[in-house]
Design a protein around this motif. Structure first.
Motif, short mmCIF file in Angstrom:
data_model
loop_
_atom_site.label_atom_id
_atom_site.label_comp_id
_atom_site.label_asym_id
_atom_site.label_seq_id
_atom_site.Cartn_x
_atom_site.Cartn_y
_atom_site.Cartn_z
N GLU A 160 10.48 3.02 1.70
CA GLU A 160 9.24 2.92 0.93
C GLU A 160 8.55 1.58 1.14
OE1 GLU A 160 11.96 4.45 -0.07
OE2 GLU A 160 11.26 6.42 -0.69
N LEU A 161 9.33 0.52 1.44
CA LEU A 161 8.73 -0.79 1.73
C LEU A 161 7.89 -0.72 3.00
CD1 LEU A 161 8.34 -3.77 1.09
CD2 LEU A 161 10.48 -4.24 2.29
N SER A 162 8.38 -0.07 4.03
CA SER A 162 7.59 0.07 5.26
C SER A 162 6.38 0.98 5.04
CB SER A 162 8.45 0.57 6.42
OG SER A 162 8.95 1.85 6.17
N ILE A 163 6.51 1.95 4.17
CA ILE A 163 5.37 2.82 3.84
C ILE A 163 4.31 2.01 3.10
CG2 ILE A 163 4.66 4.78 2.41
CD1 ILE A 163 7.46 6.00 3.17
N ALA A 164 4.73 1.19 2.14
CA ALA A 164 3.79 0.34 1.41
C ALA A 164 3.09 -0.62 2.36
CB ALA A 164 4.51 -0.42 0.30
N THR A 165 3.81 -1.18 3.31
CA THR A 165 3.23 -2.10 4.29
C THR A 165 2.21 -1.38 5.16
OG1 THR A 165 5.27 -3.39 4.31
CG2 THR A 165 3.78 -3.71 6.16
N SER A 166 2.50 -0.16 5.54
CA SER A 166 1.57 0.65 6.34
C SER A 166 0.30 0.97 5.55
CB SER A 166 2.26 1.93 6.79
OG SER A 166 1.40 2.73 7.52
N ILE A 167 0.45 1.30 4.28
CA ILE A 167 -0.70 1.56 3.41
C ILE A 167 -1.56 0.29 3.33
CG2 ILE A 167 -1.40 2.01 1.02
CD1 ILE A 167 1.12 3.85 0.83
N LEU A 168 -0.91 -0.85 3.18
CA LEU A 168 -1.63 -2.12 3.10
C LEU A 168 -2.42 -2.39 4.38
CD1 LEU A 168 -2.37 -4.83 1.84
CD2 LEU A 168 -0.16 -5.71 2.68
N LYS A 169 -1.80 -2.21 5.54
CA LYS A 169 -2.49 -2.47 6.81
C LYS A 169 -3.70 -1.56 6.98
CE LYS A 169 1.49 -4.23 9.31
NZ LYS A 169 2.47 -3.99 10.37
N THR A 170 -3.54 -0.29 6.65
CA THR A 170 -4.66 0.65 6.74
C THR A 170 -5.78 0.24 5.80
OG1 THR A 170 -3.15 2.44 7.36
CG2 THR A 170 -5.32 3.08 6.51
N SER A 171 -5.42 -0.13 4.58
CA SER A 171 -6.41 -0.54 3.59
C SER A 171 -7.14 -1.80 4.03
CB SER A 171 -5.75 -0.76 2.23
OG SER A 171 -5.16 0.43 1.77
N GLU A 172 -6.41 -2.77 4.55
CA GLU A 172 -7.03 -4.01 5.05
C GLU A 172 -8.03 -3.71 6.16
OE1 GLU A 172 -3.67 -7.43 4.17
OE2 GLU A 172 -3.50 -6.27 6.02
N ASN A 173 -7.68 -2.81 7.06
CA ASN A 173 -8.60 -2.43 8.14
C ASN A 173 -9.87 -1.80 7.60
OD1 ASN A 173 -6.90 -3.37 10.15
ND2 ASN A 173 -5.93 -1.37 10.49
N GLU A 174 -9.74 -0.93 6.60
CA GLU A 174 -10.91 -0.28 6.02
C GLU A 174 -11.80 -1.27 5.27
OE1 GLU A 174 -11.88 2.91 6.65
OE2 GLU A 174 -10.18 2.84 8.03
#
Length: 114
Positions: free
Chosen positions: A3-17
């Protein structure tokens, strides 16, 4: 705990948007998590605050929708809801199926402040 890697992935996608529209931060995030995705929502929420500290998602309001599973039997073609990945077809008892819904993890919507 993936779930930590999933949260990090969500963060990266959000930062890009946020970067794409020259935004400041995310006010609200809407997630859709399938019931048979293997993601423990409680574990994701546990790591969320620490992972999002000092980021565009730090103060974002989270909305998480958990979606049910749906499968199609490979033997008889019946579509049926599933709670667990190993649930057999209720029509013929076959364990062989195609998962149609329930394994996804999607960011459905971001409300970004500019």
């Amino acid at each position: 705990m993936h779930e930590l890697s999933i949260a990090t992935s969500i963060l990266k996608t959000s930062e890009n948007e946020v970067r794409k529209i020259n935004g400041l931060q995310v006010a609200e995030i809407y997630l859709e998590i399938g019931k048979i995705s293997g993601i423990e929502i409680a574990s994701l929420e546990f790591v969320w605050d620490q992972c999002m500290k000092d980021t565009v998602l730090e103060n974002a309001r989270r909305h998480i929708q958990e979606t049910g599973g749906l499968a199609k039997c490979a033997e008889c073609g019946m579509q049926f809801p599933i709670e667990k990945i190993f649930d057999p077809c209720p029509g013929c008892g076959s364990p062989f199926k195609e998962i149609l819904k329930g394994k996804e993890m999607k960011i459905k919507k971001l409300l970004i402040t500019t």
